[in-house]
Design an enzyme around this catalytic site. Sequence first.
Site, PDB file in Angstrom:
ATOM      1  CG  ASP A  50      -1.802   1.174   1.337  1.00 42.93           C
ATOM      2  OD1 ASP A  50      -2.623   1.360   0.428  1.00 42.93           O
ATOM      3  OD2 ASP A  50      -1.683   1.933   2.321  1.00 42.93           O
ATOM      4  CD  GLU A  74      -2.407   2.450  -3.460  1.00 42.60           C
ATOM      5  OE1 GLU A  74      -3.427   3.138  -3.608  1.00 42.60           O
ATOM      6  OE2 GLU A  74      -1.806   2.371  -2.378  1.00 42.60           O
TER       7      GLU A  74
END
Length: 735
Positions: A414, A467
């Site tokens: 993330d 990401e």
Amino acid sequence: MTKPKHIPAKPIDHASAEALHQGRHGDPFAVLGPHLVNGVRTVRAIDPGADRMWGVTEDGTAHELIRAGEGLSVFAGEVPGDGHYWLRGELHGTTWEVEDPYRFGPVIGEMDEYLLGEGTHQKIWRVLGAHVIAHESQNGTHFAVWAPNAERVSVVGGFNAWDGRRHPMRRRGSTGVWEIFIPNIGEGESYKYEILGAGGQRQPLKADPVGFGSEHAPQNASVVRHIDGYGWKDGKWMETRAAQNDRTAPISIYEVHLESWKRVVEEGNRSLSYREAAEELVDYAADMGFTHIELLPISEYPFDGSWGYQPVGLFAPTVRFGPPHEFRDLVEAAHNKGLGVLLDWVPGHFPTDAHGLGLFDGTHLYEHSDPREGFHQDWNTLIYNYGRTEVRNFLVSNALYWLDEYHVDGLRVDAVASMLYRDYSRDDGQWVPNKDGGRENYEAIDFLREVNKIAYGQHPGIMTVAEESTSFPQVSRPVDGGGLGFGFKWNMGWMNDTLRYIEKDPIYRSYDHHLMTFGLHYAFSENFILPISHDEVVHGKGSMLQKMPGNDWEKFANLRAYYGFMWGHPGKKLLFMGQEMAQRSEWRHDEQLPWGILDDPMHRGVQSFVRDLNTLYRAEPALHALDCDPEGFQWIESNDASASTYAWIRRSGGDAPEAVVICNFTPVERRYTLGMPQVGRWREAINSDADIYGGGGRGNLGGVDAVAEPLNGQPARAEVTLPPLSTLIFIKEAG
């Protein structure tokens, strides 16, 4: 049992007894437990709840221990012999018996101690944390925690009335690690660490950074969990998963927030357990043709509204859905259905909750001390100090933990952009440049390279996914070639551009025709995944159906056409739960998906369309084998802005038949002459306007015939009916 040490004749000195009683003694094993005094074993013990104590030998003889001083909770006395003994306490006539934790030697071995001290122990969870073990013929739990700047660390829990005086731990030399073996403590016991920082400053009680379990929120103590001995039965998958995760494989990911996917309404609207999800979620994802399930973070987190992205217990599968073995049940069930399992992993920041990692031992241990480096202004969270060897080791080890212990098939990392840049979401003067005066975070970059190199080195069949929302170079390229080493990267640019286009009224789409083609300029610079994730359907952005323009029928047609464009486009696929059925409302983390909408044929049609897209994508190598290579793609028509029409070829690079994808993003049916790469019959493999999907049933009666008349730089052409707001995919038939 630890051999008693030879010490001077005095049973216990007053200063040590007083320090133990006050909970400020930093070396309890030097005082407590068995010691030789004038050649006789003397036992020292602490129990603030006792007014009398005895040492009891194997023959049942009780030897009274004498209080070390008025008002002190430390007792000492002779307990002859060298065999097993235990302690007996008494208060107001009530007695109890316990094993003496201070009669046991260390558990951590020399090699572990060396690697921990060096900060290179890649599997710290096998040493730190709480382990249910047998030690020196006694069952119990071994606790170990890293707190190098602490003056004293104790394990506290219901078993000792949360009193830090009862179980102060042993410091292991210069490692910064403290440990203790506590007999007769086992599975399910809640605990925390009580830490005295520099100057004896007592910290808030801390959860175990390497704890394997936690209490249910809002309670936040760690819980002893026995994670050994599962007995995996997914060997077939594990042997073949490398092929399933390869850049040439069909990869279609179903992103899931487990807490809100489905709930048991009849039982207080609770979420499914891991074991229930092992049946319902796994069966559903497999039926829908997805290849992988990606779970939003399941590392323990205190606040439901963070969706798991502010974790406190990185080594603890959240207890919201069951204990660790039951999470393994979910992974194993997925594997045995041919599905991979990916986890969202959050090494970029952690919350400021008092029981978490912040100021863990009274110092900025895990985080930077300078808020310009150590505090995320957007999220009110703390940033790991990637330049500290032990912290980097903690995070690398955590990645390996999920791969080793839970057989997960990959980690989606993330907020990578926030890690790569020191000035991420900061104004001038709010960030600290690197040693060269630049904005790149060298330490975080080194960490990401290290974790990818080690993860792939130890588990070659897995995938890691970034990401990453910027144009940072070579994110999914090998470390030895200067890349970050990820297997794949989310294509955030493609997502933003194409959503901007599809949200426009078709009247205006011709002016932004390039938004759908621009992604092909860089589509092969990385190994891309095309993501329509949870981030696109929250915070007022609306659901995917709500984004679509037009009346209700046109909204559904636009959405089906967009999904067809996505599945025909180079790149692996990711769709967040609920979008496969055209959920009308924006996603809410505290409600289940609106499963009742599937009674409506329009919603059921979108679901069927996604299922068939997945089936076709998996079956046809032309649509997936060269997702990440330019040889697998060729434009047929990219400039017909006036008709808002796009067409291209997909190839496998082998003998598999070619595919042609054509999209019409206007609400007008067209009879379109299209260049084709081969003469012959082309099967209409999918048509988003088909009746079964809720469309108008217009199309090409199963296929078209391409004749040998060049067009669009192709050797053949075909007349194609393009339904309004539609995507069609044709596959070349043999012959």
